[in-house]
Write an enzyme that holds these catalytic residues in place. Structure first.
Site, mmCIF file in Angstrom:
data_model
loop_
_atom_site.group_PDB
_atom_site.id
_atom_site.type_symbol
_atom_site.label_atom_id
_atom_site.label_comp_id
_atom_site.label_asym_id
_atom_site.label_seq_id
_atom_site.Cartn_x
_atom_site.Cartn_y
_atom_site.Cartn_z
ATOM 1 N N ASP A 6 0.933 -1.812 -0.062
ATOM 2 C CA ASP A 6 0.047 0.242 0.127
ATOM 3 C C ASP A 6 0.678 0.991 0.194
ATOM 4 O OD1 ASP A 6 0.786 -0.379 2.430
ATOM 5 O OD2 ASP A 6 -0.993 0.111 3.229
ATOM 6 N N LYS A 16 4.834 1.939 16.314
ATOM 7 C CA LYS A 16 3.766 2.605 16.880
ATOM 8 C C LYS A 16 4.461 2.891 18.615
ATOM 9 C CE LYS A 16 0.811 1.684 13.485
ATOM 10 N NZ LYS A 16 0.868 0.006 13.470
ATOM 11 N N ASP A 33 2.005 5.971 1.843
ATOM 12 C CA ASP A 33 0.660 5.499 1.798
ATOM 13 C C ASP A 33 -0.333 5.222 1.713
ATOM 14 O OD1 ASP A 33 -0.482 5.764 4.646
ATOM 15 O OD2 ASP A 33 0.624 3.756 5.570
HETATM 16 P P1 GTP Z 1 -6.443 -1.708 7.740
HETATM 17 O O1 GTP Z 1 -7.345 -2.436 7.747
HETATM 18 O O2 GTP Z 1 -7.235 -0.228 6.937
HETATM 19 O O3 GTP Z 1 -5.541 -1.092 8.412
HETATM 20 O O4 GTP Z 1 -5.245 -2.339 5.931
HETATM 21 P P2 GTP Z 1 -4.144 -3.334 5.933
HETATM 22 O O5 GTP Z 1 -5.251 -4.649 6.398
HETATM 23 O O6 GTP Z 1 -3.821 -3.272 4.561
HETATM 24 O O7 GTP Z 1 -3.329 -3.415 7.140
HETATM 25 P P3 GTP Z 1 -1.925 -2.452 6.765
HETATM 26 O O8 GTP Z 1 -2.132 -0.976 6.617
HETATM 27 O O9 GTP Z 1 -0.963 -2.514 8.177
HETATM 28 O O10 GTP Z 1 -0.846 -3.099 5.871
HETATM 29 C C1 GTP Z 1 -0.005 -3.183 5.629
HETATM 30 C C2 GTP Z 1 0.519 -3.393 4.060
HETATM 31 O O11 GTP Z 1 0.595 -5.612 4.376
HETATM 32 C C3 GTP Z 1 -0.712 -3.755 3.507
HETATM 33 O O12 GTP Z 1 -0.218 -4.344 1.910
HETATM 34 C C4 GTP Z 1 -1.878 -5.076 3.188
HETATM 35 O O13 GTP Z 1 -2.406 -5.454 2.393
HETATM 36 C C5 GTP Z 1 -0.588 -5.934 3.764
HETATM 37 N N1 GTP Z 1 -1.008 -6.709 4.578
HETATM 38 C C6 GTP Z 1 -1.852 -6.775 5.562
HETATM 39 N N2 GTP Z 1 -2.124 -7.685 6.570
HETATM 40 C C7 GTP Z 1 -1.949 -9.085 5.625
HETATM 41 C C8 GTP Z 1 -2.328 -10.665 5.582
HETATM 42 O O14 GTP Z 1 -3.037 -10.973 6.544
HETATM 43 N N3 GTP Z 1 -1.366 -11.040 4.459
HETATM 44 C C9 GTP Z 1 -1.593 -10.566 3.617
HETATM 45 N N4 GTP Z 1 -0.401 -11.187 2.598
HETATM 46 N N5 GTP Z 1 -0.692 -9.077 3.390
HETATM 47 C C10 GTP Z 1 -1.452 -8.370 4.263
#
Ligand code: GTP
Length: 364
Positions: free
Chosen positions: A107, A158, A217
């Site tokens: 992201d 954080k 992001d």
């Molecule tokens: P929020 O629900 O809004 O916090 O977004 P998010 O689910 O994308 O979580 P976050 O922004 O913390 O994720 C950072 C990156 O890790 C992003 O590119 C997500 O797609 C990826 N990511 C988060 N959780 C997972 C997971 O369980 N599996 C995989 N494959 N990617 C993940």
């Protein structure tokens, strides 16, 4: 170079737009975020990419297939979410044990040259090397404390602002040695930021380098709007108009505007600055769209103004409507004539809105 892109998050902070598409397919200047990332990976010399997918995995897999930009693509699909480290362990066989590899949070929008981080990593013989960014508010990020020789002494996820050891934040871009697989348990969610990096820092195996340039992001709606703005400023200063666009008389298209194919713009409308108009969108007469993202197939009727908002696919916006800062309108929603949504109003997909909403609220 091999890379893993973490592409499986739910994107809860971007609901309701993430209810109908994965966050990595959100358009930035009319092109999915993941396209920008894959393009940059190819430019940095990557030849194999593992997309670690979970939420709406099928949509991503079908969109990209098994090759793009001259790189082979592999899809590593999780049965359940594995966090930010679990997907790396799951992709162990695809990545192999021969060489260090790149991991990206999917992201992130950046113009970073990933090969530079790989070079730094191999110079230090680290187990993991993180790209770092100087930030104003450390409490939103994983923060690293560095020695003069760039070794990470401490990594805290954080931290409260007053306890942050520095303002050097994890940019979500890493190089890892195959040794990393021994630090991640199999088959369950593991966080690289909370479970792996602090341990590596204790063992003196973690390094970090800060860099400048385009980086953000798209976690929250304001970040998503900012990502578009930063890309306009960095790369797309003039306006870009797609194919078969029809523009009536007296229309003003300002700089920092991207207009997709087959858009219609009615008389005396003003578009931009910082406006992205998705393909097949119809703008009526004297419509004003500024600092906003309009997804494809939207209809915006006469005399309506949209400023600082995100409008989902095929939404229908009536005439004399005002939509203001931080509003997010879900796909297929209908906003009736004369409605004012002043600030921070979220409208769920297919919802019909006939009343003014003047305070931040979610309309289910
Ligand atoms: P929020 O629900 O809004 O916090 O977004 P998010 O689910 O994308 O979580 P976050 O922004 O913390 O994720 C950072 C990156 O890790 C992003 O590119 C997500 O797609 C990826 N990511 C988060 N959780 C997972 C997971 O369980 N599996 C995989 N494959 N990617 C993940």
């Amino acid at each position: 170079m091999k890379a893993v892109v973490l592409a499986g998050g739910f994107g809860t902070r971007l609901r309701p737009l993430s209810c109908t598409r994965p966050k990595l397919l959100f358009p930035i200047c009319n092109k999915p975020l993941l396209d920008w990332t894959l393009e940059r990976l190819a430019k940095s010399g990557t030849n194999e990419v593992v997309l670690a997918v979970n939420y709406m995995a099928e949509t991503i897999t079908q969109h990209y297939g098994d090759s793009t930009h001259g790189m082979r693509l592999f899809h590593s699909r999780e049965e359940k979410p594995l966090g930010t480290a679990g997907p790396i362990k799951k992709a162990e066989e695809l990545i192999g044990h021969e060489e260090p590899f790149l991991v990206l949070n999917g992201d992130i929008l950046t113009d970073f040259d990933y090969s530079k981080l790989m070079k730094k990593h191999t110079e230090k013989r680290a187990t993991a090397t993180i790209a770092l960014r100087r930030v104003k508010d450390p409490s939103r990020y994983g923060i690293a404390e560095l020695t003069e020789k760039n070794r990470v002494i401490r990594f805290v996820e954080k931290p409260p602002r007053e306890k942050a050891p520095s303002n050097l934040a994890n940019a979500g871009i890493y190089v890892l040695e195959p040794e990393i697989f021994d630090y991640i348990p199999n088959g369950r969610p593991v966080s690289i930021e909370r479970d792996v990096f602090p341990k590596l820092a204790n063992e003196r195996k973690l390094y970090g380098y800060d860099f400048e340039g385009l980086w953000t992001d798209i976690g929250k709606p304001e970040d998503y709007l900012k990502a578009n703005k930063l890309l306009f400023d960095a790369q797309i200063k003039k306006s870009q108009v797609g194919k078969s666009v029809r523009v009536k008389s007296g229309v003003e298209i300002k700089d920092s505007t991207v207009i997709g194919d087959r858009v219609f713009i009615g008389e005396k409308s003003k578009v931009g600055p910082y406006a992205t108009i998705g393909e097949r969108t119809i703008l009526g007469k004297k419509v004003h769209v500024q600092n906003s993202i309009i997804f494809p197939g939207v209809v915006i009727s006469n005399f309506t103004s949209i400023k600082g908002a995100i409008i989902g696919e095929e939404a229908a916006i009536g005439s004399h409507v005002k939509i203001g800062d931080g509003c997010m309108i879900g796909d297929h929603a209908v906003i009736r004539d004369n409605v004012v949504l002043s600030q921070g109003v979220t409208v769920c997909p297919s919802r019909k809105v006939s009343e003014n909403v003047l305070t931040p609220r979610c309309l289910m």
